[in-house]
Design a protein around this motif. Structure first.
Motif, short mmCIF file in Angstrom:
data_model
loop_
_atom_site.label_atom_id
_atom_site.label_comp_id
_atom_site.label_asym_id
_atom_site.label_seq_id
_atom_site.Cartn_x
_atom_site.Cartn_y
_atom_site.Cartn_z
N SER A 126 0.84 -1.21 0.00
CA SER A 126 0.00 0.00 0.00
C SER A 126 0.87 1.25 0.00
CB SER A 126 -0.93 -0.01 1.21
OG SER A 126 -1.84 -1.08 1.16
N TRP A 127 1.95 1.23 0.78
CA TRP A 127 2.88 2.36 0.78
C TRP A 127 3.47 2.59 -0.61
CZ3 TRP A 127 8.00 0.91 -0.28
CH2 TRP A 127 8.92 1.96 -0.31
N ALA A 128 3.83 1.50 -1.30
CA ALA A 128 4.49 1.62 -2.61
C ALA A 128 3.56 2.17 -3.67
CB ALA A 128 5.02 0.25 -3.03
N ALA A 177 2.76 4.74 6.69
CA ALA A 177 3.20 4.35 5.35
C ALA A 177 2.01 3.88 4.50
CB ALA A 177 4.25 3.24 5.45
N PHE A 178 1.13 3.10 5.10
CA PHE A 178 -0.08 2.64 4.41
C PHE A 178 -0.93 3.83 3.96
CE2 PHE A 178 -4.63 1.82 4.87
CZ PHE A 178 -4.83 0.73 4.04
N LEU A 179 -1.12 4.82 4.83
CA LEU A 179 -1.96 5.96 4.51
C LEU A 179 -1.34 6.84 3.43
CD1 LEU A 179 -3.00 6.94 8.16
CD2 LEU A 179 -4.42 5.80 6.46
N LEU A 218 -6.19 -1.24 14.63
CA LEU A 218 -7.30 -1.20 13.69
C LEU A 218 -7.64 0.24 13.35
CD1 LEU A 218 -9.61 -2.60 12.12
CD2 LEU A 218 -10.98 -2.47 14.21
N ALA A 219 -7.64 0.55 12.05
CA ALA A 219 -8.10 1.85 11.55
C ALA A 219 -9.12 1.55 10.46
CB ALA A 219 -6.93 2.66 11.01
N ASP A 220 -10.39 1.60 10.82
CA ASP A 220 -11.44 1.19 9.88
C ASP A 220 -12.17 2.37 9.24
OD1 ASP A 220 -12.64 2.02 12.19
OD2 ASP A 220 -13.94 0.28 12.43
N LYS A 221 -11.88 3.59 9.68
CA LYS A 221 -12.52 4.76 9.08
C LYS A 221 -11.42 5.61 8.44
CE LYS A 221 -16.41 4.89 12.31
NZ LYS A 221 -17.15 5.68 13.32
N LEU A 222 -11.26 5.42 7.12
CA LEU A 222 -10.23 6.12 6.36
C LEU A 222 -10.88 7.20 5.50
CD1 LEU A 222 -8.23 2.97 5.19
CD2 LEU A 222 -7.99 4.26 7.32
N HIS A 223 -10.19 8.33 5.35
CA HIS A 223 -10.74 9.46 4.61
C HIS A 223 -9.69 9.99 3.64
CE1 HIS A 223 -14.06 9.65 7.57
NE2 HIS A 223 -13.10 9.40 8.45
N ARG A 224 -10.16 10.53 2.52
CA ARG A 224 -9.24 11.08 1.54
C ARG A 224 -8.51 12.28 2.13
NH1 ARG A 224 -7.92 7.54 -1.85
NH2 ARG A 224 -6.85 9.24 -2.92
N LEU A 225 -7.22 12.38 1.84
CA LEU A 225 -6.39 13.48 2.34
C LEU A 225 -5.38 13.85 1.27
CD1 LEU A 225 -6.25 15.14 4.95
CD2 LEU A 225 -4.47 13.60 5.75
N ASP A 226 -5.84 13.91 0.01
CA ASP A 226 -4.92 14.15 -1.10
C ASP A 226 -4.34 15.56 -1.07
OD1 ASP A 226 -5.23 11.63 -2.41
OD2 ASP A 226 -7.23 12.27 -2.96
N SER A 227 -5.09 16.52 -0.55
CA SER A 227 -4.64 17.90 -0.65
C SER A 227 -3.51 18.23 0.31
CB SER A 227 -5.82 18.85 -0.36
OG SER A 227 -6.33 18.60 0.95
N GLU A 228 -3.26 17.38 1.29
CA GLU A 228 -2.23 17.68 2.29
C GLU A 228 -0.95 16.94 1.94
OE1 GLU A 228 -1.37 17.15 7.08
OE2 GLU A 228 -3.39 16.99 6.28
N ALA A 229 0.09 17.70 1.58
CA ALA A 229 1.39 17.11 1.27
C ALA A 229 2.18 16.98 2.56
CB ALA A 229 2.14 17.97 0.26
N ILE A 230 2.51 15.77 2.96
CA ILE A 230 3.20 15.55 4.22
C ILE A 230 4.03 14.29 4.10
CG2 ILE A 230 1.31 14.24 5.24
CD1 ILE A 230 1.98 15.48 7.91
N ASP A 231 5.21 14.30 4.70
CA ASP A 231 6.05 13.12 4.61
C ASP A 231 5.68 12.14 5.72
OD1 ASP A 231 7.16 14.02 6.95
OD2 ASP A 231 9.01 14.77 6.02
N LEU A 232 6.49 11.08 5.82
CA LEU A 232 6.13 9.97 6.71
C LEU A 232 6.02 10.41 8.16
CD1 LEU A 232 5.65 6.91 6.75
CD2 LEU A 232 8.08 6.62 7.20
N PHE A 233 6.89 11.31 8.60
CA PHE A 233 6.90 11.71 10.00
C PHE A 233 6.42 13.14 10.21
CE2 PHE A 233 9.85 8.21 9.80
CZ PHE A 233 9.43 7.45 10.85
N GLY A 234 5.80 13.76 9.19
CA GLY A 234 5.28 15.09 9.36
C GLY A 234 6.36 16.13 9.17
N ASP A 235 5.94 17.40 9.05
CA ASP A 235 6.87 18.50 8.86
C ASP A 235 7.17 19.12 10.20
OD1 ASP A 235 6.82 21.57 6.87
OD2 ASP A 235 8.37 20.61 8.08
N SER A 236 8.40 18.94 10.70
CA SER A 236 8.75 19.45 12.03
C SER A 236 8.87 20.96 12.05
CB SER A 236 10.09 18.83 12.47
OG SER A 236 11.11 19.13 11.55
N GLN A 237 8.86 21.62 10.87
CA GLN A 237 9.02 23.06 10.83
C GLN A 237 7.70 23.81 10.91
OE1 GLN A 237 12.11 24.25 10.90
NE2 GLN A 237 12.80 22.13 10.93
N THR A 238 6.58 23.10 10.88
CA THR A 238 5.29 23.77 10.91
C THR A 238 5.02 24.35 12.30
OG1 THR A 238 4.24 21.66 11.43
CG2 THR A 238 4.31 22.31 9.12
#
Length: 476
Positions: free
Chosen positions: A85-87, A265-267, A328-348
């Motif tokens: 899924s990550w790939a 990674a899956f998300l 378990l994460a059974d409620k997934l939502h689209r988040l295409d508009s948010e560009a973020i890396d695996l561990f988030g942006d530490s500068q925000t």
């Protein structure tokens, strides 16, 4: 076509949440026939002389304090599915290549990623962030790419001859062919794939069967080699069986973080986010403890999710030892508009939603309140607090100020105008409020927006009974 193969040599360790570089000596064993044999070793166990293929008893004789974990094929397959899924952030065509690999068809996405070197760099950076060691293989056929990855060979793909030359030099001793067939080929003096390829196909088929010919054809591209594309699930569920029991919540942090990184990674690969997840902490006898986590808003940052988990663990009490976890994460939502890396942006900047979620995790949801509108026309009674922090508070109308005074202030009048350090001029029409008579707290007021020469704006009202003026709020 161009296939990128990823081989995870430490997958038996990774799937169990173990670190092959740990200072303790660890091995993963699997029962083969009637004995348990070592299939993976940590660096420390390797230094003691433990080797893959050894019997468990022989390995324990070499390292007195050797830790032994049993292989969990189901967990390895589940981890491969998460990585598949990550790939999918790199290509829509991803295939699982058991027992420890992935295949990515990348020909069609090279232009999008501005070339092969940049794409390989992105894949490598993400795998490093996931703390996973991977070997890469590159070829026009999935089988050749898989062989290259398993042997740690990354051919220079500058021309068609580059990968074919690397394929011809592959040693037969490491290829996945039956042991009897391999030994017969070695007895004939054949050592490399290229030597085998030069032999007449009719003679090979007659002596070794058509399976060997099919293998040669799939590797070189002369035979079709269809692969089943991976179809990602519509939810994330990961089971992890521990090889040790955890009695203190502090020790859960490492395992929980590992699972949340896998979830992130899956998300990312799916372009999704989650607002809440559920951990099940498994105990003996089938009992479990629920550990819900809420994040305040949609996220796919592993660091943000783990920050909430760390706070939540401070309030968690374990009724018994934990020997496994389920995420378990059974409620997934689209988040295409948010560009973020695996561990988030530490500068925000500081995230208010994350802060609120962390406070809820530490203090409990009942301890956190937010402002809420109340159905009452009287301004001093038109607001309150509520414990539900999952919904945003209602917005105020433009005619009402955001700052309401605790008690109205009586105003003087000069030349018929209300005065508050400066003359106040009413703006617009009055908002008349007459209510509360049935409760014995009747009000009859005309509210105005007012402005002074300084430019400040005020919210004032005039009593309809006696004409007195009062200041009740200030506009920002």
């Amino acid at each position: 076509m161009l296939w990128l193969a990823l081989h995870l040599p430490n997958l038996p360790f990774d799937a169990l949440g173990l670190d092959p570089a740990a200072t303790d000596a660890w091995v993963v064993v699997e029962r083969q026939k009637r004995q348990e044999q070592v299939i993976a070793t940590s660096a420390t166990a390797l230094a003691f002389g433990v080797r893959i293929g050894m019997r468990r008893s022989a390995a324990q004789a070499l390292a007195a304090n050797l830790h032994v974990a049993k292989r969990q094929p189901e967990q390895e397959l589940a981890m491969l599915a998460s990585l598949a899924s990550w790939a999918m952030q790199f290509t829509p065509t991803v295939c699982i290549d058991p027992p420890s690999g992935l295949l990515l068809e990348i020909q069609g996405c090279l232009g999008y990623f501005k070339g092969l070197p940049r794409l390989l760099g992105l894949v490598s950076n993400d795998l490093q962030a996931l703390a996973l060691e991977a070997h890469y293989g590159l070829a026009p056929t999935p089988l050749a790419a898989s062989w290259f990855a398993q042997l740690g060979i990354m051919p220079v793909y500058a021309s068609n001859a580059g990968w074919q030359e690397a394929l011809a030099q592959l040693p037969l001793a490491y290829l996945p062919i039956p042991e009897r067939t391999r030994q017969q080929l070695l007895d004939l003096g054949l050592r490399e794939f290229g030597e085998l390829k030069k032999l007449p196909s009719s003679g090979l088929a007659l002596r070794f069967g058509v399976d060997l010919l099919d293998l040669l054809g799939k590797a070189t591209g002369n035979q079709p080699d269809p692969r089943q594309p991976f179809v990602p699930p519509n939810h994330f569920e990961r089971h992890l069986v521990l090889n040790w029991h955890i009695d203190h919540v502090e020790a859960l942090g490492f395992v929980i973080r590992r699972l949340l990184v896998e979830l992130a990674a899956f998300l990312i690969g799916r372009g999704l986010g989650v607002q809440q997840v559920m951990f099940h902490l498994l105990h003996e006898g089938g009992a479990y403890t629920k550990l819900p986590l809420g994040f305040g808003k949609l996220t796919r940052s592993a660091e943000n999710m783990f920050a909430i988990a760390r706070e939540r663990l401070t309030r968690c009490h374990l009724p018994a030892s934990v020997h496994g976890l389920v995420l378990l994460a059974d409620k997934l939502h689209r988040l295409d508009s948010e560009a973020i890396d695996l561990f988030g942006d530490s500068q925000t900047h500081a995230d208010f939603d994350l802060l609120q979620a962390r406070l809820c995790a530490r203090l409990g949801e009942a301890a956190i309140h937010q402002l809420a509108c109340v159905a009452d026309h009287r301004p001093e009674r038109a607001w309150g607090t509520k414990a539900d922090t999952t919904t945003a508070p209602a917005t105020l109308p433009d005619i009402r100020p955001g700052w309401l005074l605790a008690q109205p202030i009586a105003l003087q009048t000069r030349n018929g105008q209300p005065w508050y350090g400066e003359p106040l001029t009413q703006l617009g029409h009055a908002e008349r409020i007459e209510t509360g008579w049935w409760e014995g707290e009747s009000v009859a007021r005309d509210y105005f927006q007012a402005q002074g020469p300084s430019g400040r704006r005020y919210w004032i009202y005039q009593q309809r009974l006696d004409g007195a003026w009062f200041l009740h709020g200030l506009f920002g």
